[in-house]
Structure formats: structure tokens, C-alpha cells
Write a protein that holds these residues in place. Structure first.
Motif, short mmCIF file in Angstrom:
data_model
loop_
_atom_site.label_atom_id
_atom_site.label_comp_id
_atom_site.label_asym_id
_atom_site.label_seq_id
_atom_site.Cartn_x
_atom_site.Cartn_y
_atom_site.Cartn_z
N ALA A 92 7.57 -8.83 11.51
CA ALA A 92 8.37 -7.78 10.86
C ALA A 92 7.76 -7.41 9.50
O ALA A 92 7.72 -6.23 9.14
CB ALA A 92 9.81 -8.25 10.69
N GLY A 93 7.27 -8.39 8.77
CA GLY A 93 6.65 -8.12 7.47
C GLY A 93 5.40 -7.28 7.61
O GLY A 93 5.17 -6.34 6.85
N ILE A 94 4.59 -7.60 8.60
CA ILE A 94 3.37 -6.83 8.82
C ILE A 94 3.70 -5.42 9.32
O ILE A 94 3.05 -4.45 8.94
CB ILE A 94 2.40 -7.58 9.75
CG1 ILE A 94 1.83 -8.78 8.96
CG2 ILE A 94 1.30 -6.67 10.27
CD1 ILE A 94 0.89 -9.67 9.70
N ALA A 95 4.74 -5.31 10.14
CA ALA A 95 5.19 -3.99 10.58
C ALA A 95 5.65 -3.17 9.37
O ALA A 95 5.34 -1.98 9.26
CB ALA A 95 6.32 -4.11 11.60
N PHE A 96 6.37 -3.82 8.45
CA PHE A 96 6.80 -3.12 7.24
C PHE A 96 5.60 -2.66 6.42
O PHE A 96 5.60 -1.54 5.88
CB PHE A 96 7.72 -4.00 6.38
CG PHE A 96 8.12 -3.32 5.11
CD1 PHE A 96 9.12 -2.37 5.10
CD2 PHE A 96 7.47 -3.61 3.91
CE1 PHE A 96 9.47 -1.71 3.93
CE2 PHE A 96 7.81 -2.97 2.74
CZ PHE A 96 8.81 -2.01 2.75
N LEU A 97 4.57 -3.50 6.30
CA LEU A 97 3.36 -3.09 5.59
C LEU A 97 2.76 -1.84 6.23
O LEU A 97 2.33 -0.92 5.53
CB LEU A 97 2.32 -4.21 5.57
CG LEU A 97 2.64 -5.48 4.78
CD1 LEU A 97 1.50 -6.48 4.89
CD2 LEU A 97 2.96 -5.18 3.34
N GLY A 98 2.73 -1.82 7.56
CA GLY A 98 2.20 -0.66 8.27
C GLY A 98 3.01 0.59 8.01
O GLY A 98 2.46 1.67 7.78
N VAL A 99 4.34 0.45 8.04
CA VAL A 99 5.22 1.59 7.78
C VAL A 99 5.04 2.11 6.36
O VAL A 99 4.84 3.31 6.14
CB VAL A 99 6.70 1.21 8.04
CG1 VAL A 99 7.65 2.25 7.47
CG2 VAL A 99 6.95 1.01 9.52
N ALA A 100 5.11 1.22 5.38
CA ALA A 100 5.01 1.64 3.99
C ALA A 100 3.63 2.22 3.67
O ALA A 100 3.52 3.23 2.96
CB ALA A 100 5.33 0.48 3.06
N ALA A 101 2.57 1.60 4.18
CA ALA A 101 1.22 2.10 3.93
C ALA A 101 1.04 3.48 4.56
O ALA A 101 0.44 4.38 3.95
CB ALA A 101 0.18 1.13 4.46
N SER A 102 1.56 3.66 5.75
CA SER A 102 1.46 4.95 6.43
C SER A 102 2.30 6.01 5.76
O SER A 102 1.88 7.16 5.63
CB SER A 102 1.88 4.78 7.89
OG SER A 102 1.94 6.02 8.54
N ALA A 103 3.49 5.63 5.31
CA ALA A 103 4.43 6.60 4.74
C ALA A 103 3.92 7.24 3.46
O ALA A 103 4.33 8.34 3.10
CB ALA A 103 5.78 5.93 4.48
#
Length: 176
Positions: A92-103
Motif C-alpha cells: 500500500a505504501g509503494i502504491a501511494f508513492l506511485g499515486v503521489a509521484a504520478s499525480a
């Protein structure tokens, strides 16, 4: 200059994490290469899902606001993820990193191309891209040194430092 600084920091802020997450998972978490694919898949799917939403949000809430807030949320997340053990919280943390970096990408690119007039937009975009590449090279060099001495947690501090400077650079970005 603010647009080039933001590009330098945005690209640089993520490169150390991407470069060393595999080595960290293998050496410190005992995760095999086959399981790492799951982590990258989760992060990639999350980033792809977030991209259109961030574009819409930046058009409606404001590009600078989206850039600033995604980076403020992303910066401490690097440290949190570096302390997680293998399991669903890490995923979940790595998914959040992906979301925030992409956003933060769509509004940053849109805004940094709007801060100059059309007569120099191509030239400016080329120079901004060079600043981005220089950010990648700088962060990779710093992260390689830090990884050898402080491990992935040290690399996460480097990523956090680059990332927390982005909102400061974006204060001076103004849409035409």
C-alpha cells in the motif's frame, strides 16, 4: 528558473527510490526478484490510475495547489515506506508513492509550459528537460553514495529532501 528547479527536483526526487528499492527489498527484506515484480506492478497500476485524475484535479483545483500538496504528502511517505516490513502495508505504501509521484507530473508539465510565451516554448521545454535529466544524474550520484553508507533509509531521506523543495520552487511558478 523556478520551472527548471521544479523539473530538476521532481525527476531527482524519485530516481534514488526507483534505483534502490529492488536492492533494498532483496538485501534488507529478503524479497526475491519474482516478488519484486508484484511491487512494481502495484506501483505502476496505481500511478496509471492516478494520472487522469490528477490532470482533472489540476484543471479544477489549480495546478500549483496539486503540485504543492502532492509533494508535501509524498515527502514523508518516502521515510515511512523505508521502515515498512514486507507485506500489505508495504504494498500500500509503494502504491501511494506511485499515486503521489504520478499525480504531480501532469500539473507540473502543464504549468511549466504555460509560464513562457509560445514564441520560446520549445526552447524552454528543451532546457527544462535538460534540468530534469541533470536532476536525475545528481540524485543518482548522491543516492549511490548514501545507499552505501546509510542504506535505503538514507536514500529515502535524499528523496524526501528533493521532494520537499519542490513546493518551495513552485511558489514562484505563475501561469500566464
Amino acid at each position: 528558473m523556478a520551472g527548471m528547479a521544479a523539473a530538476f527536483l521532481t525527476s531527482g526526487g524519485l530516481v534514488g527510490i526507483i534505483t534502490y528499492v529492488g536492492a533494498w527489498l532483496l538485501s534488507e527484506r529478503g524479497v526475491g526478484v519474482e516478488k519484486m515484480a508484484l511491487v512494481f506492478m502495484i506501483s505502476g497500476v496505481a500511478a496509471v490510475a492516478a494520472a487522469p485524475l490528477s490532470g482533472w484535479l489540476s484543471d479544477h483545483a489549480g495546478k500549483r495547489k496539486v503540485i504543492i500538496w502532492t509533494n508535501i504528502l509524498l515527502a514523508p511517505a518516502f521515510l515511512v515506506v523505508a521502515r515498512l516490513q514486507w507485506g500489505w502495508l508495504l504494498w500500500a505504501g509503494i502504491a501511494f508513492l506511485g499515486v503521489a509521484a504520478s499525480a504531480r507530473q501532469a500539473p507540473l508539465h502543464a504549468l511549466t509550459t504555460e509560464i513562457v510565451g509560445p514564441e520560446i516554448r520549445g526552447e524552454y521545454t528543451a532546457i527544462r528537460n535538460a534540468a530534469s535529466q541533470l536532476g536525475i544524474a545528481t540524485a543518482a550520484a548522491i543516492s549511490s553514495y548514501v545507499f552505501d553508507r546509510a542504506g535505503f533509509t538514507g536514500v529515502s531521506v535524499v528523496a524526501m529532501a528533493f521532494t520537499i523543495l519542490i513546493p518551495i520552487a513552485c511558489i514562484w511558478l505563475r501561469e500566464r
